[in-house]
Design an enzyme around this catalytic site. Structure first.
Site, PDB file in Angstrom:
ATOM      1  N   CYS A  49       0.837  -1.190   0.000  1.00  0.00           N
ATOM      2  CA  CYS A  49       0.000   0.000   0.000  1.00  0.00           C
ATOM      3  C   CYS A  49       0.877   1.248   0.000  1.00  0.00           C
ATOM      4  O   CYS A  49       1.998   1.243   0.510  1.00  0.00           O
ATOM      5  CB  CYS A  49      -0.912  -0.001   1.229  1.00  0.00           C
ATOM      6  N   ASP A  51       0.494   3.790   1.746  1.00  0.00           N
ATOM      7  CA  ASP A  51       0.447   4.422   3.071  1.00  0.00           C
ATOM      8  C   ASP A  51       1.859   4.737   3.581  1.00  0.00           C
ATOM      9  O   ASP A  51       2.737   3.868   3.575  1.00  0.00           O
ATOM     10  CB  ASP A  51      -0.265   3.485   4.051  1.00  0.00           C
ATOM     11  N   ARG A  53       2.982   5.054   6.424  1.00  0.00           N
ATOM     12  CA  ARG A  53       3.370   4.371   7.666  1.00  0.00           C
ATOM     13  C   ARG A  53       3.913   2.962   7.426  1.00  0.00           C
ATOM     14  O   ARG A  53       4.294   2.275   8.375  1.00  0.00           O
ATOM     15  CB  ARG A  53       2.163   4.295   8.607  1.00  0.00           C
ATOM     16  N   HIS A 105      -2.179  -3.866   5.057  1.00  0.00           N
ATOM     17  CA  HIS A 105      -1.991  -3.453   6.452  1.00  0.00           C
ATOM     18  C   HIS A 105      -3.345  -3.135   7.067  1.00  0.00           C
ATOM     19  O   HIS A 105      -4.247  -2.620   6.413  1.00  0.00           O
ATOM     20  CB  HIS A 105      -1.054  -2.240   6.555  1.00  0.00           C
ATOM     21  N   CYS A 108      -6.165   0.251   6.949  1.00  0.00           N
ATOM     22  CA  CYS A 108      -5.963   0.791   5.604  1.00  0.00           C
ATOM     23  C   CYS A 108      -7.101   1.747   5.240  1.00  0.00           C
ATOM     24  O   CYS A 108      -8.280   1.366   5.225  1.00  0.00           O
ATOM     25  CB  CYS A 108      -5.899  -0.353   4.597  1.00  0.00           C
TER      26      CYS A 108
END
Length: 220
Positions: A49, A51, A53, A105, A108
């Site tokens: 992803c 993302d 993080r 994750h 999400c």
């Protein structure tokens, strides 16, 4: 680990941190960047992803050159995405990666948005239709679990769908037909503790997929 406060000098801080990191790595291993510049030989293709993080190399504690990476919102692997397919083809045919990891994750935002029919996110809605299709296909299974864990289950099911989609590509199946080792895995990253969870998904040959999806049976 550096953390940069918001402000107009953010990018100057990033560049300064990069120079400090490069100097530190070179001091520890004077040949590191020279060897890295000669070429890449990763054994793993990571599809994750976007993302911020979930930075792949950092959470796996791996050096540059260890992972070939493709990222998109909600780590989906649609057969219509030529960007994704180009990455997979290069990784499998040229780099000869041995493992493809689809890493979702929990928490999400893309998955959460796909579960909410009242959200309107502009162009991203078209992309998230891939996740909504997964949600619809598994709606009975998802409806049977408490609401507070439903999103986590959809994250896992979405990873499983992407794993299968990759196994159904002619790129991967041609590699198997050539006798090349390619194993597709499904993992999920837990933001709360930084641990990667192996979902137990492992597809390493034509015999692991349904017959109607088998495109390649001999070396091309």
């Amino acid at each position: 680990m550096a953390h940069f406060p918001a402000g107009e000098h953010d990018l100057d801080s990033v560049l300064a941190a990069n120079r400090a990191w490069a100097a530190r790595v070179a001091a520890e291993d004077p040949n590191f960047f020279h060897e890295l510049a000669r070429g890449q030989h990763p054994k793993i293709l990571w599809i994750g992803c976007s993302d911020s993080r979930v930075p792949p190399s950092e959470i796996c504690d791996l050096h540059p050159g260890s992972l070939f990476v493709h990222r998109n919102i909600a780590n989906v692997c649609p057969h219509s995405d030529t960007n994704l397919l180009s990455v997979v083809q290069y990784a499998v045919q040229e780099l000869k990666v041995e493992h493809i990891v689809v890493a979702g994750h929990y928490g999400c935002g893309g998955v959460n948005a796909a579960m909410d029919p009242h959200q309107h996110n502009g162009a991203i809605d078209d992309w998230l239709m891939h996740v909504r299709d997964v949600y619809h296909a598994h709606r009975k299974q998802l409806a049977a679990v408490p609401h507070e864990v439903r999103a986590n289950l959809l994250v896992e099911v979405n990873v499983a769908k992407s794993v299968l989609n990759l196994a159904h590509t002619s790129i991967v199946q041609s590699a198997w037909a050539r006798g090349q080792k390619v194993v597709i895995h499904g993992w999920v990253y837990q933001l709360e503790d930084g641990i990667l969870k192996d979902l137990g998904l492992r597809i390493d040959g034509l015999d692991k997929i349904d017959e109607e999806y088998r495109l390649c049976t001999a070396e091309e």
